[in-house]
Design a protein around this motif. Structure first.
Motif, PDB file in Angstrom:
ATOM      1  N   ALA A 264       2.548 -10.287   5.844  1.00  0.00           N
ATOM      2  CA  ALA A 264       1.886 -11.258   6.716  1.00  0.00           C
ATOM      3  C   ALA A 264       2.768 -12.491   6.801  1.00  0.00           C
ATOM      4  N   GLY A 265       2.969 -13.000   8.007  1.00  0.00           N
ATOM      5  CA  GLY A 265       3.782 -14.193   8.177  1.00  0.00           C
ATOM      6  C   GLY A 265       3.065 -15.426   7.656  1.00  0.00           C
ATOM      7  N   ALA A 266       3.728 -16.187   6.803  1.00  0.00           N
ATOM      8  CA  ALA A 266       3.129 -17.399   6.262  1.00  0.00           C
ATOM      9  C   ALA A 266       2.784 -18.396   7.354  1.00  0.00           C
ATOM     10  N   VAL A 267       3.531 -18.373   8.443  1.00  0.00           N
ATOM     11  CA  VAL A 267       3.310 -19.322   9.529  1.00  0.00           C
ATOM     12  C   VAL A 267       1.941 -19.142  10.184  1.00  0.00           C
ATOM     13  N   TRP A 268       1.317 -17.967   9.998  1.00  0.00           N
ATOM     14  CA  TRP A 268       0.019 -17.716  10.631  1.00  0.00           C
ATOM     15  C   TRP A 268      -1.152 -18.230   9.797  1.00  0.00           C
ATOM     16  N   GLY A 269      -0.919 -18.767   8.619  1.00  0.00           N
ATOM     17  CA  GLY A 269      -1.983 -19.444   7.891  1.00  0.00           C
ATOM     18  C   GLY A 269      -2.580 -18.675   6.733  1.00  0.00           C
ATOM     19  N   ILE A 270      -3.447 -19.368   6.004  1.00  0.00           N
ATOM     20  CA  ILE A 270      -4.021 -18.843   4.771  1.00  0.00           C
ATOM     21  C   ILE A 270      -5.129 -17.836   5.041  1.00  0.00           C
ATOM     22  N   THR A 271      -6.050 -18.162   5.925  1.00  0.00           N
ATOM     23  CA  THR A 271      -7.175 -17.251   6.184  1.00  0.00           C
ATOM     24  C   THR A 271      -6.679 -15.912   6.691  1.00  0.00           C
ATOM     25  N   HIS A 272      -5.697 -15.925   7.576  1.00  0.00           N
ATOM     26  CA  HIS A 272      -5.112 -14.676   8.057  1.00  0.00           C
ATOM     27  C   HIS A 272      -4.527 -13.886   6.889  1.00  0.00           C
ATOM     28  N   PHE A 273      -3.760 -14.540   6.035  1.00  0.00           N
ATOM     29  CA  PHE A 273      -3.167 -13.836   4.902  1.00  0.00           C
ATOM     30  C   PHE A 273      -4.242 -13.238   3.996  1.00  0.00           C
ATOM     31  N   LEU A 274      -5.286 -13.998   3.719  1.00  0.00           N
ATOM     32  CA  LEU A 274      -6.350 -13.496   2.855  1.00  0.00           C
ATOM     33  C   LEU A 274      -7.015 -12.262   3.459  1.00  0.00           C
ATOM     34  N   ARG A 275      -7.246 -12.275   4.773  1.00  0.00           N
ATOM     35  CA  ARG A 275      -7.903 -11.139   5.411  1.00  0.00           C
ATOM     36  C   ARG A 275      -6.977  -9.922   5.464  1.00  0.00           C
ATOM     37  N   VAL A 276      -5.708 -10.153   5.707  1.00  0.00           N
ATOM     38  CA  VAL A 276      -4.751  -9.047   5.666  1.00  0.00           C
ATOM     39  C   VAL A 276      -4.685  -8.450   4.259  1.00  0.00           C
ATOM     40  N   ALA A 277      -4.692  -9.320   3.253  1.00  0.00           N
ATOM     41  CA  ALA A 277      -4.619  -8.846   1.871  1.00  0.00           C
ATOM     42  C   ALA A 277      -5.815  -7.980   1.516  1.00  0.00           C
ATOM     43  N   VAL A 278      -7.010  -8.391   1.928  1.00  0.00           N
ATOM     44  CA  VAL A 278      -8.209  -7.595   1.644  1.00  0.00           C
ATOM     45  C   VAL A 278      -8.142  -6.248   2.365  1.00  0.00           C
ATOM     46  N   THR A 279      -7.707  -6.267   3.621  1.00  0.00           N
ATOM     47  CA  THR A 279      -7.589  -5.020   4.388  1.00  0.00           C
ATOM     48  C   THR A 279      -6.602  -4.068   3.722  1.00  0.00           C
ATOM     49  N   ALA A 280      -5.460  -4.592   3.293  1.00  0.00           N
ATOM     50  CA  ALA A 280      -4.464  -3.763   2.613  1.00  0.00           C
ATOM     51  C   ALA A 280      -4.995  -3.253   1.277  1.00  0.00           C
ATOM     52  N   HIS A 281      -5.696  -4.109   0.561  1.00  0.00           N
ATOM     53  CA  HIS A 281      -6.230  -3.731  -0.746  1.00  0.00           C
ATOM     54  C   HIS A 281      -7.220  -2.579  -0.623  1.00  0.00           C
ATOM     55  N   ARG A 283      -6.926  -0.177   1.180  1.00  0.00           N
ATOM     56  CA  ARG A 283      -6.164   1.057   1.361  1.00  0.00           C
ATOM     57  C   ARG A 283      -5.171   1.260   0.217  1.00  0.00           C
ATOM     58  N   ASP A 284      -5.352   0.506  -0.868  1.00  0.00           N
ATOM     59  CA  ASP A 284      -4.470   0.585  -2.042  1.00  0.00           C
ATOM     60  C   ASP A 284      -3.017   0.287  -1.694  1.00  0.00           C
ATOM     61  N   LEU A 285      -2.806  -0.672  -0.806  1.00  0.00           N
ATOM     62  CA  LEU A 285      -1.471  -1.078  -0.410  1.00  0.00           C
ATOM     63  C   LEU A 285      -1.178  -2.485  -0.914  1.00  0.00           C
ATOM     64  N   PRO A 286       0.070  -2.750  -1.329  1.00  0.00           N
ATOM     65  CA  PRO A 286       0.436  -4.102  -1.727  1.00  0.00           C
ATOM     66  C   PRO A 286       0.677  -4.987  -0.520  1.00  0.00           C
ATOM     67  N   VAL A 287       0.579  -6.291  -0.725  1.00  0.00           N
ATOM     68  CA  VAL A 287       0.794  -7.257   0.348  1.00  0.00           C
ATOM     69  C   VAL A 287       1.875  -8.237  -0.077  1.00  0.00           C
ATOM     70  N   ALA A 304      -3.772 -15.758  -5.500  1.00  0.00           N
ATOM     71  CA  ALA A 304      -5.207 -15.484  -5.656  1.00  0.00           C
ATOM     72  C   ALA A 304      -5.627 -14.073  -5.280  1.00  0.00           C
ATOM     73  N   VAL A 305      -4.735 -13.277  -4.645  1.00  0.00           N
ATOM     74  CA  VAL A 305      -5.151 -11.940  -4.221  1.00  0.00           C
ATOM     75  C   VAL A 305      -4.699 -10.894  -5.234  1.00  0.00           C
ATOM     76  N   PRO A 306      -5.473  -9.818  -5.420  1.00  0.00           N
ATOM     77  CA  PRO A 306      -5.168  -8.861  -6.482  1.00  0.00           C
ATOM     78  C   PRO A 306      -4.003  -7.928  -6.184  1.00  0.00           C
ATOM     79  N   ASN A 307      -3.616  -7.807  -4.919  1.00  0.00           N
ATOM     80  CA  ASN A 307      -2.583  -6.844  -4.550  1.00  0.00           C
ATOM     81  C   ASN A 307      -1.289  -7.500  -4.095  1.00  0.00           C
ATOM     82  N   HIS A 308      -1.081  -8.757  -4.495  1.00  0.00           N
ATOM     83  CA  HIS A 308       0.171  -9.418  -4.130  1.00  0.00           C
ATOM     84  C   HIS A 308       1.332  -8.792  -4.885  1.00  0.00           C
TER      85      HIS A 308
END
Length: 384
Positions: A264-281, A283-287, A304-308
């Protein structure tokens, strides 16, 4: 507390070296950094990094609202521009306001953002990534020696135009990082410059010589089926997603099995990153967040995300006029205790002393080559 207004300013980041990728480079190493400052009726202000795109159209979704309702306000911004779409540049404006909101929320709570977001550890694992396509071998060695001195054990090079050159450069970087580990992780970023068969041939040849950890952005960002076919044909993981502007754009990619590492591009913000991280998680994918130099605040979300997996560390410096509450050590980022996102802005210094060389100049890496993905023989140069 209510949001009453905002103001913008530009500063610059001096990389002290040419920066770029397969699409081009900026010889001066000076890039533009847009800032947004959200104002409230109680005098507390939030600092956002990202983009100035469409701020005037987005701000009515925030005006008069309590800044602590970050998720609700994020969705309100998306809804505000639904007819013309929040995709592309507009998403950068959403991201800038979003990071300012999170900064405000943490300041109001009197906590560092990483703690507010639920992280238990201030350390964020990172990998070295110098946007190094235009560097000579000597410059490359000097840059990655500095990363090695700070404990880094993994690195991502820009390349994909000349196999022999990429192998030589990987040899230089791998030797330097071997001071910290017997088997450095090596990644290659080609910035969407191949078609599918070019990718298979190039990576297959590369993997005869090195154990490539991942190939980044090998194909156009929307080619979900192509990414999946590539992942099945090579040993390396496929990493992509940094240029997808909105969670809905990840759905076809992930449904097709096209991403082994979700970025996820950092330029797109925190909420976007958090939602992408949950979606990836799910599917058992790292972010992995990309481009933290353009938006430092996403580092706190990565903690703060478990799959970083690992965050892209592009430079150790800070933009002019900004003080960032973080350090680089032990192969990663150590976040500080300053309330909020850890950004202090010297507006007077920026407004009086800073002249920006814009990142999006014609010769820069944000302009795609007209022959990308269409070369039978590649001479490894930018001039075509």
């Amino acid at each position: 507390m209510k949001i009453t207004g905002y103001r913008t300013l530009h500063t610059v980041h001096d990389w002290r070296r040419p920066v770029g990728d397969v699409n081009g480079y900026i010889a001066s190493g000076v890039t533009n950094v847009p800032l947004v400052i959200l104002e409230t009726d109680e005098g507390v202000e939030g600092v956002g990094m990202g983009s100035h795109a469409d701020l005037d159209r987005l701000f009515p979704a925030l005006e008069g609202q309590d800044p602590r309702a970050v998720s609700t306000l994020y969705d309100a911004m998306i809804a505000r521009v639904f007819k013309s779409s929040h995709g592309g540049a507009t998403f950068g404006g959403v991201g800038a306001f979003d990071t300012a909101l999170w900064d405000l929320k943490a300041k109001i709570a009197g906590e560092p953002l990483w703690r507010l977001l639920g992280a238990g550890d201030r350390f964020v694992p990172g990998y070295a990534s110098g946007l190094d396509a235009a560097l000579t071998d000597d410059q490359l060695a000097e840059l990655y020696a500095a990363y090695a001195d700070r404990g880094f054990t993994s690195a991502k090079l820009k390349g994909g135009r000349n196999l022999d050159a990429d192998l030589r450069r990987f040899g230089i970087v791998g030797d330097l990082l071997s001071a910290n580990t017997a088997a450095p992780a090596l990644m290659l970023d080609v910035n969407e410059s191949w078609n599918l068969k070019q990718a298979v041939r190039y990576i297959s040849a590369l993997e005869q010589h090195i154990d490539l950890t991942w190939i980044e952005e090998p194909l156009r960002r929307w080619d979900a089926v192509g990414h999946a076919r590539l992942s099945a044909a090579i040993r390396a993981s496929v990493a992509t997603g940094e240029n997808l502007t909105g969670l809905e754009q990840f759905r076809p990619l992930l449904d097709a099995g096209g991403a082994d590492i979700v970025q996820a591009g950092a330029v797109w913000g925190i909420t976007h990153f958090l939602r992408v991280a949950v979606t990836a998680h799910g599917r058992d994918l790292p972010v992995s967040p990309v481009g933290l130099t353009a938006n430092h605040t996403v580092t706190a979300a990565a903690a703060a995300v478990p799959n970083h997996l690992s965050a892209e560390v592009q430079d150790f410096g800070a933009p002019f006029g900004l003080s960032l509450d973080q350090e680089f050590a032990d192969g990663g980022i150590v976040l500080g205790d300053r309330p909020g996102a850890g950004i202090e802005v010297d507006e007077a210094a920026i407004r009086t002393a800073c002249e920006a060389d814009d990142w999006q100049q014609p010769a820069g890496p944000h302009v795609r080559s007209p022959r990308a993905g269409l070369r039978l023989v590649d001479n490894g140069t930018w001039a075509e």
